[in-house]
Structures are given as C-alpha cells and as structure tokens.
Design a protein around this motif. Structure first.
Motif, mmCIF file in Angstrom:
data_model
loop_
_atom_site.group_PDB
_atom_site.id
_atom_site.type_symbol
_atom_site.label_atom_id
_atom_site.label_comp_id
_atom_site.label_asym_id
_atom_site.label_seq_id
_atom_site.Cartn_x
_atom_site.Cartn_y
_atom_site.Cartn_z
ATOM 1 N N ARG A 1 -8.213 25.163 -26.635
ATOM 2 C CA ARG A 1 -8.324 24.491 -25.335
ATOM 3 C C ARG A 1 -9.496 23.524 -25.306
ATOM 4 N N ILE B 1 -9.336 19.406 -24.823
ATOM 5 C CA ILE B 1 -10.142 18.635 -23.871
ATOM 6 C C ILE B 1 -10.905 17.529 -24.593
ATOM 7 N N VAL C 1 -4.413 11.362 -18.151
ATOM 8 C CA VAL C 1 -4.775 12.709 -17.714
ATOM 9 C C VAL C 1 -3.541 13.473 -17.239
ATOM 10 N N LEU C 2 -2.656 12.808 -16.500
ATOM 11 C CA LEU C 2 -1.426 13.472 -16.049
ATOM 12 C C LEU C 2 -0.534 13.855 -17.227
ATOM 13 N N ALA D 1 -2.037 16.821 -18.857
ATOM 14 C CA ALA D 1 -1.862 18.003 -18.007
ATOM 15 C C ALA D 1 -0.447 18.554 -18.123
ATOM 16 N N TYR E 1 -0.158 20.225 -21.422
ATOM 17 C CA TYR E 1 -0.943 21.467 -21.399
ATOM 18 C C TYR E 1 -0.142 22.582 -20.734
ATOM 19 N N PHE E 2 0.448 22.302 -19.584
ATOM 20 C CA PHE E 2 1.185 23.344 -18.866
ATOM 21 C C PHE E 2 2.462 23.730 -19.585
#
Length: 55
Positions: free
Chosen positions: A7, A11, A41-42, A45, A48-49
């Motif tokens: 993680r 980042i 960033v979206l 994200a 990531y999810f």
C-alpha cells in the motif's frame, strides 16, 4: 506486513505519476493540471478498491 508495504508503494507510485505528468506535460497549464491530477487520483482509487479490497 507485506500488504502494508504494498500500500505504501502504491501511494509512492501515485505521487510519482502525478509529479512526472505535472513536470513533463502540464507545467504551465494550471486548470488542465488540476483536472488531470484529479483524474489520476480517481483512477488510482478505483484500481485500489478493485484490487486491494478483495484481498
């Protein structure tokens, strides 16, 4: 322990991508840079999810 490390690396890659795009392509375009950074960033994200929340 390894998921925590992964993680943090994720980042760091996000930050590196944003900085590289800003410096290489969008240095003098403030509004475009802001929109592209929000998009990056979206995108990170969403990935990531999808990837990390399953494990």
């Amino acid at each position: 322990m390894t998921m925590n490390l992964i993680r943090w690396l994720y980042i760091l890659v996000l930050i590196a991508v944003i900085v590289c795009v800003d410096v290489l392509f969008l240095r003098h375009h403030f509004t475009t840079r802001l929109i592209v950074n929000i998009g990056i960033v979206l995108l990170f994200a969403i990935v990531y999810f999808i990837v990390f929340k399953k494990s």
